[in-house]
Write a protein that holds these residues in place. Structure first.
Motif, PDB file in Angstrom:
ATOM      1  N   UNK A   1       0.837  -1.181   0.000  1.00  0.00           N
ATOM      2  CA  UNK A   1       0.000   0.000   0.000  1.00  0.00           C
ATOM      3  C   UNK A   1       0.878   1.239   0.000  1.00  0.00           C
ATOM      4  N   UNK A   2       0.415   2.245  -0.679  1.00  0.00           N
ATOM      5  CA  UNK A   2       1.072   3.542  -0.656  1.00  0.00           C
ATOM      6  C   UNK A   2       0.025   4.556  -0.210  1.00  0.00           C
ATOM      7  N   UNK A   3       0.363   5.312   0.812  1.00  0.00           N
ATOM      8  CA  UNK A   3      -0.529   6.354   1.318  1.00  0.00           C
ATOM      9  C   UNK A   3       0.119   7.690   1.014  1.00  0.00           C
ATOM     10  N   UNK A   4      -0.632   8.566   0.363  1.00  0.00           N
ATOM     11  CA  UNK A   4      -0.074   9.869   0.004  1.00  0.00           C
ATOM     12  C   UNK A   4      -1.098  10.963   0.194  1.00  0.00           C
ATOM     13  N   UNK A   5      -0.609  12.180   0.250  1.00  0.00           N
ATOM     14  CA  UNK A   5      -1.438  13.376   0.390  1.00  0.00           C
ATOM     15  C   UNK A   5      -1.630  13.967  -1.004  1.00  0.00           C
ATOM     16  N   UNK A   6      -2.848  14.417  -1.276  1.00  0.00           N
ATOM     17  CA  UNK A   6      -3.087  15.072  -2.563  1.00  0.00           C
ATOM     18  C   UNK A   6      -3.164  16.578  -2.378  1.00  0.00           C
ATOM     19  N   UNK A   7      -3.397  17.283  -3.464  1.00  0.00           N
ATOM     20  CA  UNK A   7      -3.367  18.750  -3.425  1.00  0.00           C
ATOM     21  C   UNK A   7      -4.547  19.382  -2.694  1.00  0.00           C
ATOM     22  N   UNK A   8      -5.587  18.604  -2.379  1.00  0.00           N
ATOM     23  CA  UNK A   8      -6.702  19.174  -1.612  1.00  0.00           C
ATOM     24  C   UNK A   8      -6.649  18.768  -0.134  1.00  0.00           C
TER      25      UNK A   8
END
Length: 99
Positions: A1-8
């Motif tokens: 799994x990869x957890x990332x933050x998006x631009x919103x």
């Protein structure tokens, strides 16, 4: 799994599995099937493209990577663009020199 933050400002999770055959996407989780052939050595994941395609937002940064015990992994690294093998430092190359 990869957890990332998006631009919103939302955390998004992308799960990869060789046991899936269908893509599923909800508000914050995307489950992607991954097909790995015999003798594979290299896998490049374009997180910007995955984020845009799955969630319709832009990738900002990765917060976590989870690798399960059934997965054998040698190296993980991030780059702004896909590099050819010859551009990488020797210790990161897929094709190693013979001694």
């Amino acid at each position: 799994s990869i957890i990332f933050m998006d631009d919103i400002g939302l955390n998004r999770t992308v799960n990869f599995s060789t046991k899936r055959s269908l893509v599923t996407v909800d508000k914050t989780i995307c489950n992607l099937p991954i097909i790995i052939g015999e003798g594979w050595q290299f896998l490049c994941l374009d997180l910007c493209h995955i984020c845009t395609t799955a969630f319709g937002t832009n990738y900002s940064y990765t917060t976590e990577i989870q690798v399960h015990g059934t997965c054998r992994l040698s190296k993980v690294f991030f780059t702004l663009r896909q590099m050819s093998d010859i551009e990488l430092p020797q210790f990161l190359r897929v094709a190693q020199r013979e001694n």
